[in-house]
Design a protein around this motif. Structure first.
Motif, PDB file in Angstrom:
ATOM      1  N   ARG A   1      -9.932  20.639 -44.487  1.00 16.94           N
ATOM      2  CA  ARG A   1      -9.501  20.428 -43.305  1.00 16.94           C
ATOM      3  C   ARG A   1      -8.775  19.237 -43.061  1.00 16.94           C
ATOM      4  N   GLY A   2      -8.958  18.030 -43.806  1.00 21.50           N
ATOM      5  CA  GLY A   2      -8.473  16.845 -43.453  1.00 21.50           C
ATOM      6  C   GLY A   2      -7.208  16.515 -43.939  1.00 21.50           C
ATOM      7  N   ASN A   3      -6.380  17.502 -44.795  1.00 21.18           N
ATOM      8  CA  ASN A   3      -5.283  17.206 -45.002  1.00 21.18           C
ATOM      9  C   ASN A   3      -4.065  18.258 -44.221  1.00 21.18           C
ATOM     10  N   VAL A   4      -4.479  19.282 -43.813  1.00 21.71           N
ATOM     11  CA  VAL A   4      -3.619  20.028 -43.155  1.00 21.71           C
ATOM     12  C   VAL A   4      -2.964  19.689 -41.812  1.00 21.71           C
ATOM     13  N   THR A   5      -1.557  19.233 -41.878  1.00 20.53           N
ATOM     14  CA  THR A   5      -0.779  18.752 -41.003  1.00 20.53           C
ATOM     15  C   THR A   5       0.102  19.700 -40.155  1.00 20.53           C
ATOM     16  N   SER A   6       0.341  20.671 -40.899  1.00 17.89           N
ATOM     17  CA  SER A   6       1.326  21.603 -40.297  1.00 17.89           C
ATOM     18  C   SER A   6       1.242  22.985 -40.850  1.00 17.89           C
ATOM     19  N   VAL A   7       1.241  24.074 -39.770  1.00 20.24           N
ATOM     20  CA  VAL A   7       0.925  25.537 -39.945  1.00 20.24           C
ATOM     21  C   VAL A   7       2.077  26.341 -39.349  1.00 20.24           C
ATOM     22  N   THR A   8       2.303  27.172 -40.083  1.00 20.68           N
ATOM     23  CA  THR A   8       3.352  28.239 -39.600  1.00 20.68           C
ATOM     24  C   THR A   8       2.731  29.619 -40.075  1.00 20.68           C
ATOM     25  N   ILE A   9       2.315  30.403 -38.947  1.00 17.30           N
ATOM     26  CA  ILE A   9       1.851  31.757 -39.015  1.00 17.30           C
ATOM     27  C   ILE A   9       3.023  32.706 -38.942  1.00 17.30           C
ATOM     28  N   PRO A  10       2.953  33.411 -40.239  1.00 21.33           N
ATOM     29  CA  PRO A  10       4.196  34.746 -40.267  1.00 21.33           C
ATOM     30  C   PRO A  10       3.702  35.691 -39.238  1.00 21.33           C
ATOM     31  N   ASN A  11       5.011  36.657 -38.997  1.00 20.99           N
ATOM     32  CA  ASN A  11       5.094  37.519 -38.001  1.00 20.99           C
ATOM     33  C   ASN A  11       4.154  38.603 -38.504  1.00 20.99           C
ATOM     34  N   SER A  12       3.497  38.796 -39.440  1.00 17.23           N
ATOM     35  CA  SER A  12       2.662  39.881 -39.966  1.00 17.23           C
ATOM     36  C   SER A  12       1.311  39.515 -39.290  1.00 17.23           C
ATOM     37  N   VAL A  13       0.919  38.570 -38.705  1.00 16.61           N
ATOM     38  CA  VAL A  13      -0.429  38.352 -38.171  1.00 16.61           C
ATOM     39  C   VAL A  13      -0.543  38.626 -36.747  1.00 16.61           C
TER      40      VAL A  13
END
Length: 349
Positions: A1-13
């Motif tokens: 949890r402490g290291n995630v700075t950026s998330v891109t969720i794909p179109n399949s979700v």
């Protein structure tokens, strides 16, 4: 949890579950595709620096709207969204400015409550309702509510004790309740024609408010509407007002009251409690002068005179609010009408 700075969720979700990014405390950027149709409960709770980048109207239409409880947004993009209840609640520390586009139609209850760094908001012309406590305890310095807004919930701009200086309420609003309670630094307000009820505690505790023009459309002034407005010096009560409840208690500086109602308004208990009535002057229609002198509470004024004796300076220049443009400039509200510029108190520049 402490290291995630950026998330891109794909179109399949298509769905993001409950607490999916809970306590991702350094998450700074997230991109959610149009394929996502639902977001679970507390999805971004504790994501201190989340930047919202939603592009799908349906994202916030679920029954559970607590996806962002405790989230603190550094930047907000709201294009096309309905701002639901509790959407961005408790976003302390980072949000300083929000522009709500014309595509947004509703700002939900508590939407920006406790946004203690939020100093500026621009409300788009598509917004028709602002929920209860929507901007409560924020840090706005001024607010302009567009004419398209027809509903303002209880306490929508309350408890901005040291920041809010001026406000304009557009012509679509019929009722106000506890709208500016405990906005102790509020100095100037424009209420537009169309307003009918100044409800309970609208200006309760607005200690810096010295004078205000009540629109002619108002018929009722309710309990504690101006209670505790310790700097209020004068008030003009329009001719259509029929009832006044405990409205002016502890208005210790109120010494000039102009009441234009021919029929003496019915008063609740202690309407003028702790007002310096023996030192105050009441101006009323000449044909009703004797009725006011005989009426309970009204007769307590030290001096009662006909309207034609009233000082003209008490009522500010009548400002044409409808079909005008409101703007913010250097933190001040100005009104543009027929090529002329007015201050919020109605003075022509």
């Amino acid at each position: 949890r402490g290291n995630v700075t950026s998330v891109t969720i794909p179109n399949s979700v298509t769905s993001i579950g409950d607490k999916a990014f809970n306590d991702c405390s350094v998450l700074a950027s997230i991109t959610i595709p149009e394929s996502v149709i639902s977001i679970g409960y507390n999805t971004f709770a504790g994501c201190i620096f989340v930047k919202e980048n939603f592009v799908n109207n349906s994202l916030l239409n679920a029954e559970e709207n607590n996806n962002y409880w405790g989230a603190k947004f550094a930047d907000i993009e709201l294009d096309g969204l309905l701002i639901r209840n509790d959407t961005i609640i408790d976003c302390r520390g980072n949000v300083t400015s929000v522009t709500i586009p014309n595509s947004v139609t509703s700002i939900g209850d508590y939407a920006f409550v406790y946004c203690t760094s939020l100093t500026s908001v621009t409300i788009g012309n598509g917004v028709t309702s602002i929920g209860d406590y929507a901007f409560g305890k924020a840090a706005l310095t001024s607010i302009v509510v567009p004419d398209n807004v027809t509903f303002i919930g209880k306490g929508a701009f309350c408890e901005m004790e040291e920041t809010l200086k001026s406000a304009v309420i557009g012509s679509g609003v019929k009722e106000l309740y506890a709208t500016f309670v405990e906005c102790s630094s509020l100095e100037s307000v424009i209420l537009s024609e169309g307003l009918e009820t100044i409800g309970d505690e609208v200006f309760n505790g607005c200690n810096f408010l010295k004078r205000i023009n009540i629109p002619h459309s108002v018929t009722s002034i309710e309990e504690s509407a101006f209670a505790g407005c310790r700097s209020l010096e004068s008030i003009v009560i329009p001719s259509g007002v029929t009832t006044i409840d405990y409205a002016f208690g502890f208005c210790i500086s109120l010494t000039t009251v102009i009441c234009k109602a021919i029929e003496v308004p019915k008063l609740g208990a202690d309407v003028f409690e702790d007002m310096p009535l023996s030192e105050a002057t009441l101006y009323v229609p000449a044909e009703s002068l004797e009725n006011y002198k005989a009426a309970e509470q009204w007769k307590e004024f030290g001096i009662i005179l006909p309207l034609d004796k009233a000082p003209s300076a008490v009522e500010n220049t009548r400002l044409p609010i409808t079909n005008s443009t409101k703007l913010l400039r250097n933190g001040q509200v100005y009104i543009l009408q027929d090529g002329k510029t007015y201050t919020i108190t109605g003075q022509k520049l």
